[in-house]
Design a protein around this motif. Sequence first.
Motif, PDB file in Angstrom:
ATOM      1  N   THR A 135       0.857  -1.200   0.000  1.00  0.00           N
ATOM      2  CA  THR A 135       0.000   0.000   0.000  1.00  0.00           C
ATOM      3  C   THR A 135       0.884   1.238   0.000  1.00  0.00           C
ATOM      4  O   THR A 135       1.715   1.422   0.894  1.00  0.00           O
ATOM      5  N   VAL A 136       0.686   2.082  -1.018  1.00  0.00           N
ATOM      6  CA  VAL A 136       1.508   3.292  -1.134  1.00  0.00           C
ATOM      7  C   VAL A 136       0.602   4.521  -1.007  1.00  0.00           C
ATOM      8  O   VAL A 136      -0.402   4.630  -1.714  1.00  0.00           O
ATOM      9  N   PRO A 137       0.963   5.462  -0.100  1.00  0.00           N
ATOM     10  CA  PRO A 137       0.194   6.705   0.002  1.00  0.00           C
ATOM     11  C   PRO A 137       0.716   7.752  -0.991  1.00  0.00           C
ATOM     12  O   PRO A 137       1.925   7.836  -1.233  1.00  0.00           O
ATOM     13  N   PHE A 138      -0.208   8.514  -1.546  1.00  0.00           N
ATOM     14  CA  PHE A 138       0.145   9.646  -2.411  1.00  0.00           C
ATOM     15  C   PHE A 138      -0.546  10.882  -1.842  1.00  0.00           C
ATOM     16  O   PHE A 138      -1.638  10.778  -1.274  1.00  0.00           O
ATOM     17  N   HIS A 139       0.076  12.043  -2.011  1.00  0.00           N
ATOM     18  CA  HIS A 139      -0.446  13.266  -1.405  1.00  0.00           C
ATOM     19  C   HIS A 139      -0.766  14.313  -2.460  1.00  0.00           C
ATOM     20  O   HIS A 139       0.096  14.653  -3.291  1.00  0.00           O
ATOM     21  N   LEU A 140      -1.990  14.831  -2.409  1.00  0.00           N
ATOM     22  CA  LEU A 140      -2.398  15.991  -3.195  1.00  0.00           C
ATOM     23  C   LEU A 140      -2.667  17.138  -2.214  1.00  0.00           C
ATOM     24  O   LEU A 140      -2.729  16.914  -1.008  1.00  0.00           O
ATOM     25  N   ASP A 141      -2.889  18.337  -2.724  1.00  0.00           N
ATOM     26  CA  ASP A 141      -3.238  19.453  -1.841  1.00  0.00           C
ATOM     27  C   ASP A 141      -4.493  19.142  -1.042  1.00  0.00           C
ATOM     28  O   ASP A 141      -4.648  19.591   0.097  1.00  0.00           O
ATOM     29  N   GLU A 142      -5.405  18.355  -1.632  1.00  0.00           N
ATOM     30  CA  GLU A 142      -6.696  18.071  -0.998  1.00  0.00           C
ATOM     31  C   GLU A 142      -6.617  16.937   0.025  1.00  0.00           C
ATOM     32  O   GLU A 142      -7.592  16.676   0.730  1.00  0.00           O
ATOM     33  N   GLY A 143      -5.508  16.228   0.083  1.00  0.00           N
ATOM     34  CA  GLY A 143      -5.389  15.135   1.040  1.00  0.00           C
ATOM     35  C   GLY A 143      -4.608  13.950   0.483  1.00  0.00           C
ATOM     36  O   GLY A 143      -4.014  14.030  -0.597  1.00  0.00           O
ATOM     37  N   GLN A 144      -4.635  12.862   1.223  1.00  0.00           N
ATOM     38  CA  GLN A 144      -3.866  11.660   0.877  1.00  0.00           C
ATOM     39  C   GLN A 144      -4.790  10.584   0.324  1.00  0.00           C
ATOM     40  O   GLN A 144      -5.906  10.394   0.813  1.00  0.00           O
ATOM     41  N   PHE A 145      -4.345   9.892  -0.711  1.00  0.00           N
ATOM     42  CA  PHE A 145      -5.073   8.702  -1.154  1.00  0.00           C
ATOM     43  C   PHE A 145      -4.119   7.522  -1.171  1.00  0.00           C
ATOM     44  O   PHE A 145      -2.889   7.690  -1.167  1.00  0.00           O
ATOM     45  N   LEU A 146      -4.680   6.313  -1.151  1.00  0.00           N
ATOM     46  CA  LEU A 146      -3.865   5.091  -1.086  1.00  0.00           C
ATOM     47  C   LEU A 146      -4.056   4.253  -2.346  1.00  0.00           C
ATOM     48  O   LEU A 146      -5.178   4.129  -2.845  1.00  0.00           O
ATOM     49  N   VAL A 147      -2.977   3.693  -2.838  1.00  0.00           N
ATOM     50  CA  VAL A 147      -3.056   2.685  -3.898  1.00  0.00           C
ATOM     51  C   VAL A 147      -2.538   1.376  -3.292  1.00  0.00           C
ATOM     52  O   VAL A 147      -1.404   1.311  -2.814  1.00  0.00           O
ATOM     53  N   GLU A 148      -3.401   0.376  -3.304  1.00  0.00           N
ATOM     54  CA  GLU A 148      -3.119  -0.889  -2.603  1.00  0.00           C
ATOM     55  C   GLU A 148      -3.121  -2.029  -3.622  1.00  0.00           C
ATOM     56  O   GLU A 148      -4.048  -2.148  -4.416  1.00  0.00           O
ATOM     57  N   LEU A 149      -2.077  -2.831  -3.598  1.00  0.00           N
ATOM     58  CA  LEU A 149      -1.984  -3.978  -4.504  1.00  0.00           C
ATOM     59  C   LEU A 149      -1.873  -5.247  -3.677  1.00  0.00           C
ATOM     60  O   LEU A 149      -0.960  -5.391  -2.858  1.00  0.00           O
ATOM     61  N   LYS A 150      -2.824  -6.158  -3.886  1.00  0.00           N
ATOM     62  CA  LYS A 150      -2.795  -7.448  -3.187  1.00  0.00           C
ATOM     63  C   LYS A 150      -2.493  -8.531  -4.216  1.00  0.00           C
ATOM     64  O   LYS A 150      -3.140  -8.589  -5.262  1.00  0.00           O
ATOM     65  N   LEU A 151      -1.526  -9.383  -3.890  1.00  0.00           N
ATOM     66  CA  LEU A 151      -1.150 -10.473  -4.795  1.00  0.00           C
ATOM     67  C   LEU A 151      -1.201 -11.792  -4.072  1.00  0.00           C
ATOM     68  O   LEU A 151      -0.770 -11.899  -2.923  1.00  0.00           O
ATOM     69  N   LYS A 152      -1.704 -12.808  -4.739  1.00  0.00           N
ATOM     70  CA  LYS A 152      -1.621 -14.151  -4.151  1.00  0.00           C
ATOM     71  C   LYS A 152      -1.425 -15.202  -5.241  1.00  0.00           C
ATOM     72  O   LYS A 152      -1.528 -14.893  -6.432  1.00  0.00           O
ATOM     73  N   ASP A 153      -1.156 -16.412  -4.800  1.00  0.00           N
ATOM     74  CA  ASP A 153      -0.949 -17.537  -5.717  1.00  0.00           C
ATOM     75  C   ASP A 153       0.096 -17.237  -6.767  1.00  0.00           C
ATOM     76  O   ASP A 153      -0.131 -17.437  -7.949  1.00  0.00           O
ATOM     77  N   ARG A 154       1.222 -16.726  -6.319  1.00  0.00           N
ATOM     78  CA  ARG A 154       2.273 -16.446  -7.276  1.00  0.00           C
ATOM     79  C   ARG A 154       2.767 -17.732  -7.912  1.00  0.00           C
ATOM     80  O   ARG A 154       3.016 -18.716  -7.245  1.00  0.00           O
ATOM     81  N   LYS A 155       2.933 -17.657  -9.203  1.00  0.00           N
ATOM     82  CA  LYS A 155       3.453 -18.806  -9.955  1.00  0.00           C
ATOM     83  C   LYS A 155       4.978 -18.794  -9.831  1.00  0.00           C
ATOM     84  O   LYS A 155       5.594 -17.756  -9.977  1.00  0.00           O
ATOM     85  N   ASN A 156       5.555 -19.930  -9.541  1.00  0.00           N
ATOM     86  CA  ASN A 156       7.023 -19.983  -9.463  1.00  0.00           C
ATOM     87  C   ASN A 156       7.644 -19.777 -10.828  1.00  0.00           C
ATOM     88  O   ASN A 156       7.228 -20.365 -11.793  1.00  0.00           O
ATOM     89  N   ARG A 157       8.601 -18.891 -10.940  1.00  0.00           N
ATOM     90  CA  ARG A 157       9.267 -18.599 -12.218  1.00  0.00           C
ATOM     91  C   ARG A 157      10.763 -18.617 -12.034  1.00  0.00           C
ATOM     92  O   ARG A 157      11.235 -18.327 -10.987  1.00  0.00           O
TER      93      ARG A 157
END
Lengths: 157, 123
Positions: A135-157
């Motif tokens: 989860t990464v926070p980003f900041h604008l003048d109006e406030g903070q928003f979050l971009v969240e990435l969830k990963l599962k079942d990774r394939k072995n490479r």
Amino acid sequence: MDLDLQKQIIDSTQSVFDTMLMLPMTTGTALSEKVYNFKDSISGMLGFAGDIQGMLTIHCPQEVAFAITGALLGMEVDEVDEDVKDTIGEMANMVLGGIKEGFLEHGIQINLAVPTILAGRSYRVSGMDDATWTTVPFHLDEGQFLVELKLKDRKNR
Amino acid sequence: MGKRVLVVDDSSTMRKIVSRALRQAGLDFDEILEAGDGQEALNLLEGENVDLILSDINMPNMDGIEFLRQKKDIDGIKNIPVIMITTEGGADIIGEAKSLGAAGNIKKPFTPDKIREVIGSVL
């Protein structure tokens, strides 16, 4: 597979803002804690499946969502209407599209679903607790928003 | 009669963004028509003439690839150029769109300059 997920999120989000919004934005450091509860916010969620499975979510306080929608559509926005909800879903779509390109460079193929939107005075977003969360926070003048990435079942490479 | 363009995207916001970008790019379309998916676009094209179609790929009901597949077999609309506007940057899906007749591709996010460049190369 050796993916820097924080970098993928930052690069893709920055690209969307630089290309289409022209809003000044700064990037924070990835959160160490999971965030479940939101107030007066809008969340745009987009699932994906393929070589890896997961979900990208953008969590925006209303004021941030208004600023993003206003910048994209070129108009004043002051209520949570269909334009605002659709915009946050489309933001999730574009950010995940950029991340998909990053995955492809590592030989990882994913297919995107269509966005789902949550909005309300107070709500909780849970699920995929067994997944890897970034989860990464980003900041604008109006406030903070979050971009969240969830990963599962990774394939072995 | 001036030129008409059809924008196909399930996101009403994205249809507005594309329409705004067309104006910002200084492109001289007299009318911008909209459809929410491929099936809606095919229905609309039964009764409307357009000079260009800008279409998303990832849409519910009928996606942009199926829209291209059906459109290429319909007399009267099969020669209307289609430019894909999409987050789908993968070479495989872009290649499939091209093999089905897509005349160009614009990746989201995009600028008005990019829209002008790609449309200029098609019209």
